[in-house]
Design an enzyme around this catalytic site. Structure first.
Site, PDB file in Angstrom:
ATOM      1  CG  HIS A   1      -2.166  -0.887   0.958  1.00 14.09           C
ATOM      2  ND1 HIS A   1      -3.184  -0.675   1.681  1.00 14.09           N
ATOM      3  CD2 HIS A   1      -2.572  -1.548   0.034  1.00 14.09           C
ATOM      4  CE1 HIS A   1      -4.278  -1.797   1.423  1.00 14.09           C
ATOM      5  NE2 HIS A   1      -3.864  -2.066   0.202  1.00 14.09           N
ATOM      6  CD  GLU A   2       3.358   3.564   3.411  1.00 11.03           C
ATOM      7  OE1 GLU A   2       3.754   4.378   3.027  1.00 11.03           O
ATOM      8  OE2 GLU A   2       2.077   3.666   4.101  1.00 11.03           O
TER       9      GLU A   2
END
Length: 245
Positions: free
Chosen positions: A226-227
């Site tokens: 997700h980062e």
């Protein structure tokens, strides 16, 4: 928001019924589910939980506001253990997914010990529709429960599948007309409630031990992905333009 009741001795019905947000994981729904499972954990007479929704909705997963917060880097989905409530519950959980299960709303149901789908309802892991990689443990539990080929297809394509199609594609779940899902879950729950609580908990601990052991690493990997994927401008635009469509 959430109705928790012991409807028969040892059988707990946990019904999500936020009709305004279609059982999306708003802050209020998340807190209500966390509190409900905490209540269940503190009652030593309960033997089985039936998790269900209302009408044609099981759960629609993350709401638009929470997705935008994640895009902006304000927290991440693993801040709470919402995704693993059914898995970590000491007693068996039956997810009676009588209605649509969308994104994390589908995934949370898959972490139950027994899964029942409805023929008419839509089930999807729609994370990639918005352009960010799946979370909520989806990259692990979807292929595990539905098989590698179908699971990977669902995660990559992020399209909608009716329960009947999933059954035809080999999903190993009971799939029934919507009106029959909860009655079938109740039938199963009564069969479970006939057994000693200690035996049920001991068997569950054994059967899901590998899932409980592997899941934390899976969650860390999903958060790391997700980062890399959540903060793209394209993702924000997709959340704003595609959500609810």
């Amino acid at each position: 928001m959430v109705d928790l009741s012991e409807i028969e001795p040892g059988i707990v019905l946990l019904q999500m019924q936020d009709r305004i947000h279609k059982n999306a994981f708003t802050d209020d729904m998340t807190l209500a589910l966390l509190n409900a499972f905490d209540t269940i954990a503190h009652h030593d007479r309960y033997k089985v939980v039936v998790l269900t929704g209302f009408d044609s909705y099981f759960s629609t997963g993350g709401d638009q506001a929470s997705l935008l917060r994640l895009h902006e880097g304000r927290g991440h989905f693993a801040t709470t253990n919402l995704y693993s409530l059914a898995l970590n519950c000491r007693i068996p959980v039956i997810s009676a997914m009588q209605g649509h299960g969308i994104g994390g709303g589908f995934v949370i149901g898959l972490f139950a010990d027994v899964v029942i789908l409805s023929r008419e309802s839509v089930y999807t892991t729609n994370f990639m529709r918005y352009g960010f990689t799946p979370g909520m443990g989806a990259t692990y539990i979807v292929p595990l429960k539905l098989g590698t080929a179908l699971g990977h297809e669902m995660l990559f394509l992020a399209r909608n599948y009716r329960g009947e199609e999933l059954k035809q594609r080999g999903a190993p779940f009971t799939v029934l007309p919507r009106a029959e899902v909860l009655p079938e879950a109740m039938k199963m729950s009564r069969q479970l409630a006939e057994k000693p609580r200690v035996s049920l908990m001991t068997l569950k601990d054994h059967l899901v031990a590998d899932q409980r052991r592997k899941l934390p690493d899976i969650i860390r990997s999903e958060v790391a992905m997700h980062e890399q994927t959540f903060h793209q401008d394209e993702v924000k635009q997709n959340i704003l333009s595609l959500f609810g469509k």
